[in-house]
Design an enzyme around this catalytic site. Structure first.
Site, PDB file in Angstrom:
ATOM      1  N   GLY A 191       0.822  -1.215   0.000  1.00 25.09           N
ATOM      2  CA  GLY A 191       0.000   0.000   0.000  1.00 25.09           C
ATOM      3  C   GLY A 191       0.846   1.251   0.000  1.00 25.09           C
ATOM      4  O   GLY A 191       1.987   1.246  -0.466  1.00 25.09           O
ATOM      5  N   SER A 192       0.273   2.317   0.529  1.00 24.95           N
ATOM      6  CA  SER A 192       0.937   3.624   0.459  1.00 24.95           C
ATOM      7  C   SER A 192       1.947   3.803   1.582  1.00 24.95           C
ATOM      8  O   SER A 192       1.906   3.111   2.605  1.00 24.95           O
ATOM      9  CB  SER A 192      -0.107   4.728   0.559  1.00 24.95           C
ATOM     10  OG  SER A 192      -0.648   4.734   1.883  1.00 24.95           O
TER      11      SER A 192
ATOM     12  N   GLY B 227       1.846   2.639   5.416  1.00 24.22           N
ATOM     13  CA  GLY B 227       3.007   1.816   5.783  1.00 24.22           C
ATOM     14  C   GLY B 227       3.597   2.244   7.117  1.00 24.22           C
ATOM     15  O   GLY B 227       3.960   1.415   7.955  1.00 24.22           O
TER      16      GLY B 227
ATOM     17  N   GLU C 269       5.530  -3.320   1.112  1.00 25.51           N
ATOM     18  CA  GLU C 269       5.656  -3.125  -0.337  1.00 25.51           C
ATOM     19  C   GLU C 269       4.947  -1.814  -0.637  1.00 25.51           C
ATOM     20  O   GLU C 269       3.716  -1.767  -0.666  1.00 25.51           O
ATOM     21  CB  GLU C 269       5.016  -4.303  -1.075  1.00 25.51           C
ATOM     22  CG  GLU C 269       5.719  -5.627  -0.850  1.00 25.51           C
ATOM     23  CD  GLU C 269       6.887  -5.851  -1.814  1.00 25.51           C
ATOM     24  OE1 GLU C 269       6.863  -5.273  -2.907  1.00 25.51           O
ATOM     25  OE2 GLU C 269       7.825  -6.588  -1.457  1.00 25.51           O
TER      26      GLU C 269
ATOM     27  N   CYS D 292       2.184   0.266  -8.439  1.00 23.23           N
ATOM     28  CA  CYS D 292       3.378   0.723  -7.727  1.00 23.23           C
ATOM     29  C   CYS D 292       4.597   0.801  -8.635  1.00 23.23           C
ATOM     30  O   CYS D 292       5.512   1.591  -8.390  1.00 23.23           O
ATOM     31  CB  CYS D 292       3.676  -0.206  -6.553  1.00 23.23           C
ATOM     32  SG  CYS D 292       3.722  -1.944  -7.001  1.00 23.23           S
TER      33      CYS D 292
END
Lengths: 448, 438
Positions: A156-157, A161, A178, A216
């Site tokens: 995610g963002s 994170g 990630e 991403c």
């Protein structure tokens, strides 16, 4: 898992179409195919991956054996993402299962059709005592993050994170994050016109061909020398028309923007008058259907939001430089991205990019492929995340590598034990230096 | 140990640094791929007081080998070692890229507020610094951690501070490393190895020291007798005077340890030792038998010269006792029984396990040294050290030859068929799809 995706392929395609407007080909390539491939690889390799590995032992430890034995962490939490709601949930799930863990999967609530599809169908295929799917929004996430997990795998963002890692810190839970970043593409002058056409296809494919830029590892922005900019823009425009037709918003091959928030966020990036003025292609939107046309910008201001935040959408800024070698400083003065793409045949330039920039990965003369290589670790560095998976790295990410040293009771080395004296110190020094001859001489009384 | 780490790094670094070729499949043909190691950047190493030299220098060697710049913050609880490092390192190492910052909680706070590319923390949290943690917690904005019990409190704070900048961490913490002692073994050898791992390692103040023993009721007496005999052989009749035993690091720890001994449920269980000398900060090797599992000494990591022995009816029951606690940094088993050994390896999770010895795995460079669960995350030693401080960057090389139009829109069902085949990477499936036969 293999049966799950095979039996439900059409339903998965439908759910992805509903949530992000994904075409079945894209859905297969980026979601179903990825999951099937991971499951097949794990099935064929897990016994090999699980096997303890022998370690070398210096003679001084004789007789002994050393090995590293992987074991499950225990109960793990996987938080999936909305842009690849099937593969970014199920790929880590496969990894966690093959490493022997119990799992709670929390799919993203921003892709609700896929989320409820997973919640409804996973229990039909997998043991629901050890693998659970929990749906929900922020409040459910918060509650989940308060629990004690043996590992958390988050996609995610960066903002979330940080929240995940802070929560994990409470229980000393190791995490894999990630995340993302602004993945640049660099194009130099070393390509001939035929190759340029291929380059344009690969750039368009990597920007708009993967969830309409909401990926991403999508190309975030492009760096090119000033003198090539306008030809490149023409070529990109032509390629976009080739892929998506005259009216891309109507194209079934283009994903939509996931929701109103992101739609507004992307439009806001264009609101800055200087940014708006830099739009050289596209720019039209369909607010009702939540589509944004592939849009190219030329030299928006470097301090504008579109150039400081991850775009995660179908807007492609092109930044021109006097000399393409300046791209190295440009990239290395900014946060480390998840991917760097460089279109070049200049070997010296390639080496400079590799040694003077840092990123999760670097791909030369293509895009996105690093995701499909099972022998390559997939993950970020710096702000783009840490930890990695794919192939055996997936298994390793969900395992603890336990060190094992086994000895017998014989022989005994007296100098290991107190009371200490200079003889024993000498012995230990020789032992550390693996000076076996010296040790023998010392023990025989022939060395002082 | 530091010398060996340096020698190994010098010998192997060229080899470690080399990019590793990675196999590519038909799916991405034609292509080649490799994995390249690169430094993370600027790293922070916070070390502990019990092995102040080793636990500063070993990670330092690793960080340098991996090409990073670094700040080393030695523990203020070992002030002589800390100032020696601060004085000597700049004379030998490039002080533009390697700095030593001395100090205590406020300096640590200030360091943790910075953005690092990696933080390597070795340590434990002890109750005596609880009241000084508040400024640290405030600095990193985590008030809710005040009052959390147990080990690893500072580890939690370090990780939470790292979270602000998404900094990866290695946390080398600790835990209660159990020793299971079976019957039918060479009890003298086992005893000596337990003693040297416990009192021979900084008088029990080591992260991998045996913390407590579990053995059967039948073996307990023999074990205690053997321990008494060997302890006397090693440290003499008056261990408080022995030069071969480290002292307790400071008065806070001394108070903590005597507190553990003085607890009502425990004070009557001492079967050997228990002598103390507050002025010299010495506590004699002390063995306790039959302490209750809910006593303080069994709830927290002892980190000192006290060794409780628990007894069970059958030796396999020891696994449940161990698994009821948090995962330790090390677990030890003394046995000649292959089946018991296998069961132990399969059912007890720990950072590392040693069969028929203690602590030695620390010196084996081919074994990763680190914890799991509450005993820590990440590992080092040998090549694992180099890996701990590098980023493994994936690199793919492609050419323009063989561009498959199946990749690109507009998408069709035909492309779907071919895509399916390409992703399998299987040459026959791909051929069939190309020929339209699937």
């Amino acid at each position: 898992m293999i049966e799950f995706v095979q039996d439900n392929e059409e339903r998965i395609f439908q759910a992805l179409d509903q949530d992000v407007g994904k075409h079945p080909v894209e859905a297969y390539r980026d979601e179903v195919g990825v999951v099937a491939k991971s499951a097949k690889l794990s099935l064929s390799c897990v016994e090999k991956w699980m096997a303890p590995r022998k370690g070398d032992l210096p003679l001084v430890f004789f007789p002994a054996s050393a090995q590293v034995m992987p074991e499950p962490f225990g109960v793990v939490l996987i938080m999936g993402s909305w842009n690849f709601p099937i593969s970014l949930s199920l790929d880590p799930l496969i990894a966690a299962i093959s490493a022997g863990n119990a799992v709670v999967l929390k799919p993203s609530e921003l892709s609700p059709t896929c989320s409820s599809f997973l919640a409804e169908n996973i229990p039909k295929y997998l043991d629901s005592k050890s693998i659970k799917v929990i749906e929900g929004g922020i409040d459910v996430c918060e509650q989940l993050l308060q629990q004690k997990w043996d590992k958390i795998f988050f996609t995610g963002s960066q903002r979330v994170g940080r929240i995940v890692m802070t929560a994990a810190a409470q229980h000393l839970t190791p995490v894999t994050l990630e995340l993302g970043g602004k993945s640049p593409a660099i194009m130099d002058s070393s390509s001939n016109p035929t190759n340029m056409k291929v380059i344009a296809k690969r750039i368009v494919g990597a920007k708009w061909g993967s969830c309409s830029g909401q990926a991403c590892i999508a190309i975030d922005y492009l760096l090119v020398e000033e003198r090539f900019a306008s030809d490149l823009i023409d070529l990109l425009a032509k390629t976009i028309k080739q892929f998506y037709g005259q009216n891309p918003i109507e194209s079934k091959s283009l994903c939509k923007i996931v929701n109103k928030n992101n739609f507004k966020r992307l439009l806001d990036l264009l609101k800055d008058p200087l940014v708006e003025a830099s739009v050289v292609y596209g720019g039209s939107v369909d607010e009702e259907k939540m589509y944004i046309e592939p849009t190219i910008l030329l030299n928006p201001p470097l301090d504008s939001q579109i150039m400081t935040e991850e775009i995660f959408g179908p807007l492609l800024p092109i930044i021109t430089l006097d000399d393409i070698y300046e791209s190295i400083d440009f990239i290395s003065s900014r946060p480390k991205p998840l991917a760097i793409y460089a279109f070049t045949r200049d070997e010296k330039f390639k080496k400079q990019i590799l040694s003077r920039t840092s990123s999760g990965s670097v791909t030369f003369n293509d895009t996105l492929l690093q995701f499909l290589c099972d022998s390559l670790p997939f993950g970020g560095v710096g702000q783009s995340g840490f930890g990695r998976y794919h192939g055996k790295y997936s298994f390793d990410t969900f395992s603890h590598e336990k060190a094992i040293l086994q000895r017998g009771f014989f022989p005994e080395l007296e100098p290991r034990y107190p009371p200490w004296n200079s003889f024993k110190l000498h012995f230990i020094k020789l032992a550390y230096a693996f000076n076996y001859i010296g040790l023998i001489l010392l023990l025989l009384g022939l060395k002082k | 140990m530091v010398k060996n780490s340096c020698t190994l790094a010098i010998k192997e670094l060229k080899h470690w640094m080399m990019p590793e070729k990675a196999k590519t499949s038909l799916t991405t043909f034609p292509s080649s791929a490799e994995i390249m190691s690169e430094p993370l950047g600027a790293v922070l190493i916070i070390s502990a007081w019990n092995y102040p030299f080793l636990l500063s220098m070993d990670p330092l060697v690793a960080a340098i080998a991996a090409g990073n710049a670094m700040v080393l913050k030695p523990s203020e609880l070992a002030p002589a070692s800390s100032s020696l490092l601060a004085k000597l390192l700049p004379k030998y190492l490039d002080c533009c890229s390697i700095k030593v910052v001395e100090g205590a909680v406020s300096e640590t706070c200030a360091l943790l507020e910075q953005k690092w590319d990696k933080i390597f923390y070795t340590g434990h949290c002890r109750i005596q610094i609880f009241y000084t943690l508040a400024p640290l917690q405030e600095a990193v904005g985590i008030w809710e951690y005040v009052g959390l019990g147990g080990n690893g409190r500072v580890g939690r704070i370090v990780m939470a501070a790292a979270a602000k900048y998404l900094t990866p961490v290695v946390l080398e913490l600790g835990g209660k490393s159990p020793v299971v002692v079976d019957s039918d073994i060479d009890i003298q050898v086992a005893t000596r190895r337990i003693i040297v791992g416990k009192w021979g390692c900084n008088n029990g103040q080591a992260c991998i020291s045996p913390d407590y023993i579990i053995t059967t009721k039948d073996c307990a007496e023999k074990l205690v007798d053997s321990l008494k005999k060997e302890l006397e052989a090693f440290y003499g009749k008056n261990p408080l005077e022995s030069k071969d035993l480290s002292r307790i690091v400071n008065s806070d720890h001394y108070a903590r340890l005597t507190n553990l001994l003085d607890e009502d449920k425990v004070s009557g269980k001492i079967v050997y030792g228990g002598e103390r000398n507050e002025a010299n900060l010495r506590i004699a090797p002390t063995i306790l038998l039959g302490v209750p599992q809910n006593s303080l000494i069994m709830k927290e990591e002892i980190f000192g010269p006290l060794l409780p022995i628990l007894t069970v009816s059958k030796i396999e029951d020891s696994f449940d006792i161990i698994n009821s606690g948090t995962k330790p940094l090390a677990a030890y088993l003394f046995t000649n029984n292959k089946k018991l050994k296998q069961q132990f390896l399969m059912s007890v999770s720990a950072g590392g396990v040693v069969i028929n010895d203690t602590a030695l795995h620390l010196a084996v460079h081919s074994l990763p040294f680190g914890g799991v669960g509450e005993s820590g995350m990440g590992s080092y030693h040998g090549k694992f050290s180099f890996d701990a401080f590098t980023h493994k960057k994936a690199v793919v090389y492609r050419s323009f030859v063989g561009d498959a139009s199946v990749r690109y829109p507009p998408y069709t069902r035909g492309k779907l068929r071919l895509m399916r085949a390409l992703i399998t990477g299987n040459v026959w499936t791909i051929l069939r799809a190309l020929l339209g036969l699937s």
